[in-house]
Design an enzyme around this catalytic site. Structure first.
Site, PDB file in Angstrom:
ATOM      1  CE  LYS A   1      72.305  73.646  30.428  1.00  0.00           C
ATOM      2  NZ  LYS A   1      71.550  72.410  30.748  1.00  0.00           N
TER       3      LYS A   1
ATOM      4  CB  SER B   1      71.271  70.703  27.236  1.00  0.00           C
ATOM      5  OG  SER B   1      70.916  70.817  28.594  1.00  0.00           O
TER       6      SER B   1
ATOM      7  CB  SER C   1      70.983  68.355  30.543  1.00  0.00           C
ATOM      8  OG  SER C   1      70.364  68.265  29.293  1.00  0.00           O
TER       9      SER C   1
HETATM   10  N1  GLN Z   1      68.405  65.538  26.137  1.00  0.00           N
HETATM   11  C1  GLN Z   1      67.174  65.718  26.855  1.00  0.00           C
HETATM   12  C2  GLN Z   1      66.276  66.663  26.106  1.00  0.00           C
HETATM   13  O1  GLN Z   1      66.678  67.105  25.070  1.00  0.00           O
HETATM   14  C3  GLN Z   1      67.455  66.217  28.241  1.00  0.00           C
HETATM   15  C4  GLN Z   1      67.790  67.646  28.269  1.00  0.00           C
HETATM   16  C5  GLN Z   1      68.033  68.141  29.664  1.00  0.00           C
HETATM   17  O2  GLN Z   1      68.229  67.372  30.591  1.00  0.00           O
HETATM   18  N2  GLN Z   1      67.977  69.457  29.804  1.00  0.00           N
HETATM   19  O3  GLN Z   1      65.189  66.961  26.530  1.00  0.00           O
END
Ligand code: GLN
Length: 487
Positions: free
Chosen positions: A81, A156, A180
């Site tokens: 990532k 994400s 994410s």
């Molecule tokens: N979707 C969640 C957020 O936007 C989690 C994101 C993540 O785990 N990096 O904060």
């Protein structure tokens, strides 16, 4: 079941490499060719360096020829990532702010994968600074779900899940602050593991919310996740939140432990908003575990209704502090129009950050500001303790919890324009981060329309071995994990 090299597991490829049936160069070539063939449509990669990957593969093959192979990961292409540093490679966090930034050093996870001989392959798209649930917040544009190009891969870590599902990497690393790794794994039909907070070093991970962030693997199977976890887990003096704890042989434990386990079904996770097809698939998975001899028990996590609010106070507060470093002075985007120091800060940040990142910095600054700190931040910290206590109470009766990973299968790109609608995607995953627990998502079926569905297993602190064994046991009885999208 696919026979292409790029769709095989680490475990399978490890055997093929060991017996010299294939070389790492051949495997890496296959992954590169696949990526070039399909990534125009999927857009999982922010960048990749073909020559560099082939050079690493060549080095792996030479080690093996000399009898110096480093183990099962030696020669396997692994994608990262784009929030995880790899020395000499771009590191953008999918933000204009870091569009031209190159990592000066390796993250600990990268160094450990290199130490295990893995071929570090490509930079994977994500929501900007890992803030989002759909990969639509990337400054480089959205990634498509390999099962349906009109849909999101989740987020994400959407590039990490989509690349894996499409055969553009053999395994990938993502990061999980509120879901994410697990949510995109569920939406793309792969396995995603968020380790216990402190098990995997965060050194070299671009910080979003430091008390919640964890790096973890996305893989095709539980055995592969165990292999990856074994490579990246363990104490790191460079991360002050990294735990000193003895590690089991995750692969051996995952493939030999058979339970039966005592499993809890948190009633708060099966309410309004849960898609009926997701519910049905998860119910079938629960029935499988019951048939396997597991005791299934309803449990309650009474503070679940406060998870989302608590998360969006703590995560944004930490983000506002962590992202203060992008000032246009030391590194990152610097506005060309700025006239003095203050103007550099304002204009560089206004130009460099996208809308969601700005929204969170503003919210986080607000909840930390004097007069509001006690009412929001301090109170959220107290609720966080109650949320963790809910889980620990449940573990007095059960060994792990079973829930859906995501309330819905992959949705259409552009479908959710209201930020709150996207925040609700993480309703089943964020409690785990607030409580610092390990959890994974394993494929548990498909919708009538052919979209993958994920089952979430949530464990006790540092009980990854049991979670992986539970997922492995399930995989042995179902073929979901080995289905591949037709591209
Ligand atoms: N979707 C969640 C957020 O936007 C989690 C994101 C993540 O785990 N990096 O904060």
């Amino acid at each position: 079941m696919a026979t292409d090299l790029f769709y095989k597991t680490i475990a399978e490829l490890g055997c093929l490499l060991e017996t010299k049936a294939i070389s790492s160069a051949e495997l890496t070539q296959a992954v590169i060719a696949r990526t070039k063939a399909v990534d125009g449509k999927i857009k999982a990669f922010n960048s990749f360096d073909e020559a560099d990957a082939l050079a690493q593969a060549g080095a792996s093959d030479r080690r093996r020829a000399a009898g110096d192979a480093r183990g099962i990961l030696d020669g396997i292409p692994i994608g990262l990532k784009d929030v995880i540093s790899a020395a000499g490679q771009p590191l953008t966090a999918s933000s204009r702010m870091l569009a031209n930034f190159v990592s000066p050093y390796d993250a600990t996870v990268t160094a450990r994968l290199k130490g295990a001989g893995a071929v570090i392959w490509g930079r994977l798209n994500c929501d900007e600074f890992a803030m989002g649930s759909s990969t639509e917040n990337s400054a480089f544009g959205p990634t498509a779900n390999p099962w349906d190009f009109s849909r999101v891969p989740g987020g994400s870590s959407g590039g990490s899940s989509a690349a894996l599902a499409a055969g553009e990497a053999i395994a990938t690393l993502g990061s999980d602050t509120g879901g994410s790794i697990r949510q995109p794994a569920a939406l793309c039909g792969v396995l995603g593991l968020k380790p216990t907070y402190g098990l995997v070093s965060r050194y070299g991970l671009i910080a979003f919310a430091s008390s919640l962030d964890q790096i973890g693997p996305l893989t095709r199977t539980a055995e592969d996740a165990a292999i990856m976890l074994g490579a990246i887990a363990g104490h790191d003096p460079l991360d002050s939140t990294s735990f000193k704890t003895d590690l089991p042989d995750y692969r051996a434990e995952a493939t030999t432990r058979r339970g039966p386990w005592r499993l809890g079904i948190p009633k708060e996770y099966f309410g309004a908003g849960l898609d009926p097809e997701v519910n049905a698939a998860v119910e079938q998975a629960i029935a499988f575990y019951r048939g396997h001899g597991c005791e299934i028990k309803e449990v309650s996590l009474p503070h679940t209704q406060y998870c989302l609010d608590t998360y969006y106070i703590i995560a944004t507060a930490e983000a506002s502090s962590n992202l203060a470093r992008y000032d246009g002075i030391r590194y990152g985007h610097r506005s060309k129009d700025a006239t003095d120091a203050l103007d550099i800060y304002f204009k560089s940040r206004a130009e460099g950050f996208g809308a969601e990142v700005k929204r969170r910095i503003i919210l986080g600054t607000y909840v930390l500001s004097s007069g509001y700190y006690d009412a929001f931040y301090l109170r959220a910290q107290k609720v966080r303790t109650l949320i963790r206590q809910d889980f620990l109470n449940a573990y007095k009766e059960v060994d792990a919890l079973l829930t859906p990973t995501s309330p819905m299968p992959a949705f259409k790109i552009g479908e959710k324009s209201d930020p709150l609608a996207l925040y609700l995607c993480d309703i089943y995953t964020i409690g785990v981060n607030l409580a610092g627990l390990p959890a994974l998502s394993v494929p548990c079926g498909f919708t009538g329309g052919g979209l993958p569905i994920g089952l979430q297993l949530i464990g006790r602190p540092f009980d990854e071995a049991n979670l992986l064994a539970m997922a492995h046991t399930y995989e042995q009885a179902h073929g979901w994990s080995r289905r591949c999208p037709v591209l």
